[in-house]
Scaffold this active site. Structure first.
Site, PDB file in Angstrom:
ATOM      1  N   VAL A  51       2.417   6.657   4.435  1.00  0.00           N
ATOM      2  CA  VAL A  51       1.565   6.639   5.621  1.00  0.00           C
ATOM      3  C   VAL A  51       0.658   5.415   5.512  1.00  0.00           C
ATOM      4  CG1 VAL A  51      -0.274   7.835   6.880  1.00  0.00           C
ATOM      5  CG2 VAL A  51       1.566   9.159   5.834  1.00  0.00           C
ATOM      6  N   GLY A 102       1.234   3.640  -3.262  1.00  0.00           N
ATOM      7  CA  GLY A 102       0.307   4.701  -3.638  1.00  0.00           C
ATOM      8  C   GLY A 102      -0.198   5.537  -2.477  1.00  0.00           C
ATOM      9  N   HIS A 103       0.200   5.206  -1.252  1.00  0.00           N
ATOM     10  CA  HIS A 103      -0.324   5.910  -0.061  1.00  0.00           C
ATOM     11  C   HIS A 103       0.813   6.307   0.857  1.00  0.00           C
ATOM     12  CE1 HIS A 103      -2.949   6.615   3.495  1.00  0.00           C
ATOM     13  NE2 HIS A 103      -3.892   6.754   2.590  1.00  0.00           N
ATOM     14  N   PHE A 104       1.519   7.252   0.684  1.00  0.00           N
ATOM     15  CA  PHE A 104       1.644   8.152  -0.463  1.00  0.00           C
ATOM     16  C   PHE A 104       3.067   8.040  -0.968  1.00  0.00           C
ATOM     17  CE2 PHE A 104      -1.548   9.913   2.407  1.00  0.00           C
ATOM     18  CZ  PHE A 104      -2.627  10.031   1.576  1.00  0.00           C
ATOM     19  N   TYR A 127       0.805  -1.227   0.000  1.00  0.00           N
ATOM     20  CA  TYR A 127       0.000   0.000   0.000  1.00  0.00           C
ATOM     21  C   TYR A 127       0.833   1.271   0.000  1.00  0.00           C
ATOM     22  CZ  TYR A 127       0.581  -1.335   4.932  1.00  0.00           C
ATOM     23  OH  TYR A 127       1.086  -1.762   6.122  1.00  0.00           O
TER      24      TYR A 127
END
Length: 162
Positions: free
Chosen positions: A72, A65-67, A62
């Site tokens: 985070v 893309g986060h971020f 994750y």
């Protein structure tokens, strides 16, 4: 309340807290990578409490893309870590016949995120059983990093056949 065919592991004698490694966790709950959000369970006491441990790595899928510029951990995954820890507690409490069964969220209340969780953090996911009635269970959950609360919530779940 006794339910036919259910083995109740609860005891009036003080249970010694137990620890479960990742292999045992995967026997108890059906979650697998990339959605298994706990690495170990410590201090589990049937029908009472459990603490899940999650080592947060930059390699988590994750974070792509986060971020991308400031990794985070998504808050919903923190809630999922609470739910998975609670699911292990439920299975430990009810016994081997409940291993691999699904535990579905019914509600999440009073959820608060107090600070971002970033790569390198180690989550201590404490869940405490509030009550249960049949297959519906209610919990209080709290996640700490370095002794500081980063998220907390109360939530309810129901155990069902897979």
């Amino acid at each position: 309340m006794e339910m036919p065919g259910i083995v109740d592991n609860r005891s009036t004698v003080m249970e010694k807290p137990q620890t479960f490694d990742i292999e045992r966790i995967m026997q108890m709950i059906p979650h697998r990578y990339p959605f298994l959000m706990i690495d170990r369970i410590v201090d589990v006491v049937a029908d009472k409490t459990a603490t899940g441990i999650k080592n947060v790595s930059i390699n988590e899928h994750y974070f792509q893309g986060h971020f991308p510029r400031q990794a985070v951990m998504p808050g919903v995954l923190l809630i999922e870590a609470m739910a998975q820890t609670a699911a292990v507690l439920v299975v430990h409490t009810l016994g081997a016949a409940f291993e691999g069964k699904l535990v579905y969220f019914m509600s999440v209340d009073n959820c608060r995120f107090r600070r971002p969780v970033v790569p390198g953090d180690q989550l201590h996911v404490l869940v405490t059983k509030d009550r249960n009635r049949g297959m519906i269970w209610k919990f209080a959950g709290e996640i700490k990093v370095d002794g500081n609360v980063v998220a907390d919530a109360t939530f309810a779940a129901m155990i069902r056949d897979a």
